[in-house]
Design an enzyme around this catalytic site. Structure first.
Site, PDB file in Angstrom:
ATOM      1  N   ASN A 167      52.252  44.415  38.155  1.00 60.63           N
ATOM      2  CA  ASN A 167      51.299  43.411  37.701  1.00 60.63           C
ATOM      3  C   ASN A 167      50.228  44.003  36.798  1.00 60.63           C
ATOM      4  O   ASN A 167      49.793  43.367  35.836  1.00 60.63           O
ATOM      5  CB  ASN A 167      50.661  42.711  38.901  1.00 60.63           C
ATOM      6  CG  ASN A 167      51.554  41.623  39.458  1.00 60.63           C
ATOM      7  OD1 ASN A 167      52.595  41.298  38.889  1.00 60.63           O
ATOM      8  ND2 ASN A 167      51.173  41.059  40.591  1.00 60.63           N
ATOM      9  N   CYS A 186      47.575  36.446  41.141  1.00 61.86           N
ATOM     10  CA  CYS A 186      48.046  37.830  41.270  1.00 61.86           C
ATOM     11  C   CYS A 186      47.353  38.819  40.342  1.00 61.86           C
ATOM     12  O   CYS A 186      46.774  39.799  40.801  1.00 61.86           O
ATOM     13  CB  CYS A 186      49.554  37.889  41.033  1.00 61.86           C
ATOM     14  SG  CYS A 186      50.519  37.337  42.454  1.00 61.86           S
TER      15      CYS A 186
END
Length: 476
Positions: free
Chosen positions: A212, A264
């Site tokens: 991420n 996220c």
């Protein structure tokens, strides 16, 4: 195989439902009785395309059930997934693991012998070690296993991402856990030849944060290049295409916009920074990514101000699209929030429209008038700002939109429209990563000629806009 999933949030509900669609018997457990009651009646608490139908189908087939009774849910389960929330701690930046540890304490005396407890929540490195200690405080060593299995689901396409993943990562510390999880994933994914990456538990935990953070960095990179494009008179969409067709780079996550958001990327980049700090390691690129992204969200408000000749006080601005990306009702860290709040401080009146996110947006934003219809939202507005590129927003009739407005000013922060067409209709357009003041032929209007389709004939071209493979900068 019987599976228990603790937590019916986004990750838990999608994962449990998809495991059931593979033929497993799945029980989803949650303490929220209202949520469980709704799920038993087929009411899905989140918006995710196709999820309600999948829940209904697997529930009717007897493969998927819901309960508040943890002991009932865990009885006979070979695999127990912890899929509870790990929100950022207020003012700290690191992940709040209290729900993970609570789940571990409560399941410890209830699981069957030889059960594999899998942490699917996004957690910092070493969380599995603590979960193992918690369970081991009430169970004999060797009678259970603790593993890591991070999720890589994108909101809006989460079902497809689960059922057709590009890889599955599992982190294990013993052979029994490896065999059970390989059996769980191996058969349904064998035909697709999906890679299953088996690592140490700590490596698996770090993989989610690392992935991420890298994608967040990629988004931030193209956003900063977009700023440069505006100054030098080039086109960021064409730049992204020229870069992205290099297989080492790839086209996904190269769509310039108002900054990344969602559940996220903001949370995971901050948690990775905190982990690095705890271990005395500098991750400067991630630090700069976080700083640049936060600044960009508010700087987009200045782009709106510039488009209205430097003053928005007393002006009415219609914001189309509120969620952090299309096909979700998620407002967490959505770029629309700081943009709207900044414009309000500058004295603007805000009207807003989103296909599914207005209920959640209304809990965050104040003094905003919400509209179910985009054209009504734009009525008598001095400017329209495109923040989320929903398909229904992309398909708006620009001529009709213009007729409703007081001033024909379009600030397209997602490059959702063909700007040449918008200008022909009469809009004054401000876009991301494009300049109308520097053209190769010395003109101040019109679009550059294109030869890119000769190089890549299958790619859609809209004036100066190319549809980059991978669509939106998708994240969960």
């Amino acid at each position: 195989m019987k599976i228990a999933v603790i937590g019916t949030g986004y990750v838990g509900l999608v994962s449990g439902t998809c495991f059931a669609s593979w033929g497993h018997e799945v029980v989803c457990v949650d303490k929220n009785a209202q949520k469980i009651d709704g799920l038993e009646r087929g009411v899905v608490p989140i918006y995710e395309p196709g999820l309600d139908e999948l829940v209904e189908r697997n529930s009717a087939a007897g493969r998927l059930s819901f309960t508040c009774n943890l002991a009932e849910g865990l009885k006979g389960a070979s695999v127990v997934f912890i899929a509870v929330g790990t929100p950022p701690r207020a003012g700290q930046g690191d992940a709040d693991l209290s729900f993970v540890y609570m789940a571990a304490r409560e399941l410890a005396p209830l699981i069957d012998d030889d059960a594999v407890v899998v942490v699917k929540s996004t957690v910092p490195v070493g969380t599995g070690d603590i979960v193992q200690k918690i369970i081991g405080s009430v169970r004999k060593t060797g009678t259970f296993s603790v593993a890591s299995n991070p999720e890589f689901l994108r909101e809006g396409v989460a079902i497809r991402d689960f059922l057709e993943p590009d890889r599955v990562v599992i982190g294990v510390e013993d052979e029994r856990a490896r065999k059970v999880l390989m059996k769980l994933y191996g058969a349904p994914l064998e035909a697709r030849r999906t890679p299953i990456v088996v690592t140490q538990r700590r490596t698996s935990e770090l993989t989610k944060y690392a992935a991420n953070a890298f994608l967040a960095t990629k988004i931030t990179f193209i956003n900063e290049l977009a700023d440069l494009c505006e100054q030098v008179g080039s086109n960021v969409s064409e730049l992204a295409l020229g870069m992205g067709l290099d297989k080492r780079i790839g086209t996904s996550f190269l769509n310039a916009g108002p900054g990344y958001g969602g559940s996220c990327f903001p949370k995971d980049t901050m948690a990775l920074l905190r982990t690095a700090q705890d271990y005395g390691v500098a991750v400067r690129i991630v630090e700069e990514t976080v700083t640049a992204n936060e600044a960009r969200k508010r700087r987009m408000a200045l782009k709106v101000v510039d488009a209205l000749d430097g003053d928005v006080e007393g002006r009415t601005i219609a914001v189309l699209g509120l969620t952090f990306k299309p096909d979700t009702d998620d407002m967490r860290d959505a770029p629309s929030v700081p943009l709207i709040e900044t414009l309000q401080r500058f004295g603007a009146t805000i009207r807003a429209h989103d296909p599914v996110g207005m209920e959640n947006a209304s809990r965050i934003l104040s003094d905003v008038e919400f509209f179910d219809d985009a054209y009504e939202c734009a009525r008598n507005a001095d400017a329209v700002v495109i923040i989320t590129e929903w398909d229904s927003i992309r398909k708006l009739d620009l001529a009709r939109l213009k007729k409703t407005m007081r001033q024909a000013v379009l600030i397209d922060l997602r490059n959702a429209f063909e700007h040449g067409v918008a200008e022909e209709i009469g809009f004054r357009v401000s876009a991301i990563g494009r300049s109308t003041t520097a053209r190769y032929d010395g003109s101040t209007t019109g679009a550059l000629p294109h030869t890119s389709e000769q190089v890549h004939p299958g790619r859609k071209r809209e004036g100066a806009h190319f549809e980059i493979a991978g669509g939106s900068n998708d994240n969960l």
